[in-house]
Write a protein that holds these residues in place. Structure first.
Motif, PDB file in Angstrom:
ATOM      1  N   GLY A   2       0.787  -1.225   0.000  1.00 18.57           N
ATOM      2  CA  GLY A   2       0.000   0.000   0.000  1.00 18.57           C
ATOM      3  C   GLY A   2       0.821   1.277   0.000  1.00 18.57           C
ATOM      4  O   GLY A   2       0.468   2.263  -0.662  1.00 18.57           O
ATOM      5  N   LEU A   3       1.924   1.294   0.743  1.00 25.75           N
ATOM      6  CA  LEU A   3       2.744   2.498   0.799  1.00 25.75           C
ATOM      7  C   LEU A   3       3.357   2.818  -0.559  1.00 25.75           C
ATOM      8  O   LEU A   3       3.382   3.984  -0.979  1.00 25.75           O
ATOM      9  N   ASN A  24       5.284   0.570  11.026  1.00 24.13           N
ATOM     10  CA  ASN A  24       5.277   0.509  12.477  1.00 24.13           C
ATOM     11  C   ASN A  24       6.036   1.683  13.103  1.00 24.13           C
ATOM     12  O   ASN A  24       7.207   1.928  12.800  1.00 24.13           O
ATOM     13  N   GLY A  25       5.344   2.418  13.968  1.00 24.38           N
ATOM     14  CA  GLY A  25       5.961   3.523  14.686  1.00 24.38           C
ATOM     15  C   GLY A  25       6.112   4.802  13.887  1.00 24.38           C
ATOM     16  O   GLY A  25       6.665   5.781  14.394  1.00 24.38           O
ATOM     17  N   GLN A  79       1.868  11.578   8.537  1.00 27.02           N
ATOM     18  CA  GLN A  79       2.468  12.765   7.953  1.00 27.02           C
ATOM     19  C   GLN A  79       3.869  12.479   7.414  1.00 27.02           C
ATOM     20  O   GLN A  79       4.230  12.915   6.326  1.00 27.02           O
ATOM     21  N   SER A  80       4.650  11.717   8.170  1.00 27.79           N
ATOM     22  CA  SER A  80       6.015  11.411   7.728  1.00 27.79           C
ATOM     23  C   SER A  80       6.034  10.528   6.481  1.00 27.79           C
ATOM     24  O   SER A  80       7.008  10.533   5.723  1.00 27.79           O
ATOM     25  N   LEU A  81       4.958   9.773   6.272  1.00 31.22           N
ATOM     26  CA  LEU A  81       4.866   8.894   5.107  1.00 31.22           C
ATOM     27  C   LEU A  81       4.116   9.548   3.948  1.00 31.22           C
ATOM     28  O   LEU A  81       3.997   8.946   2.879  1.00 31.22           O
ATOM     29  N   GLY A  82       3.607  10.745   4.176  1.00 33.97           N
ATOM     30  CA  GLY A  82       2.943  11.474   3.102  1.00 33.97           C
ATOM     31  C   GLY A  82       1.536  11.017   2.796  1.00 33.97           C
ATOM     32  O   GLY A  82       1.038  11.234   1.684  1.00 33.97           O
TER      33      GLY A  82
END
Length: 204
Positions: free
Chosen positions: A139-140, A166-167, A171-174
């Protein structure tokens, strides 16, 4: 199925399939959606004869429902959603739930097919919901590929357990959000409305 298996079928990650052939999350997700709507699932099974699932849902919201549970009721919408999950049971349950809320849902069980569909008509969708653990493209990675075509579209990733996520914050993954399984349908619909209400109306 045996009595021992029946006792565990709604447990997250429990599966009778060989390793890498099932996540054990399908029935756990369905159970979460049904219970979020105030319903129950009854199971009858006998080895060699078959299995029957009965899903019982309330006809209407109870007038005696507490205010604590009222705020978690699923929120309605009318936008167009691309829903991606390689587990047909989850795909069917989620799509039906979203359609009952008024959304127009397009389903894909393959991340590659979903990306191809999106590339052909990037303006045909207002939001994407994708499972993280899928063959060919997780998915990412699908989210990154979709954002390469249309950066502003909100994407929600649903996951059981993934070392990639995980963790880490959405926001950090956009992405717009990361929701765990079993899915809290009220939480999902609230996140969808938050993103759709504040996303610029771009068409790609």
């Amino acid at each position: 199925m045996s009595h021992e298996v029946m006792e565990r079928i709604f447990d997250p990650f429990f599966s009778t399939k060989p390793v890498n052939e099932g996540t054990g999350l399908g029935l756990a997700v369905v159970h979460g959606i049904v219970t979020d709507h105030g319903g129950t699932i009854q199971v009858e099974s006998e080895p060699g004869k078959g299995t029957v699932f009965r899903i019982l849902l309330p006809a209407a919201a109870s007038s005696t429902a507490s205010s604590a549970s009222h705020h978690a009721l699923p929120l309605r919408g009318s936008e167009r959603v691309l829903l991606v999950d390689d587990e047909e049971l989850v795909l069917g349950a989620l799509s039906q739930g979203l359609e009952r809320l008024g959304y127009t849902v397009t389903v894909e069980s393959s991340s590659l097919a979903a990306l191809d569909r999106f590339k052909k008509a990037p303006g045909a969708f207002d939001l994407v919901i994708t499972d993280q653990t899928m063959p060919q493209m997780p998915g990412l990675e699908l989210s990154k590929a979709i954002h390469a075509v249309r950066p502003a579209i909100p994407i929600i990733i649903i996951t059981g357990f993934s070392p990639q996520l995980n963790g880490k914050s959405a926001q950090s993954l956009g992405v717009a959000g990361i929701l765990g399984k079993p899915i809290d349908f009220g939480e999902l619909s609230t996140l969808m409305r938050t993103e759709l209400n504040f996303t610029p109306g771009d068409t790609g």
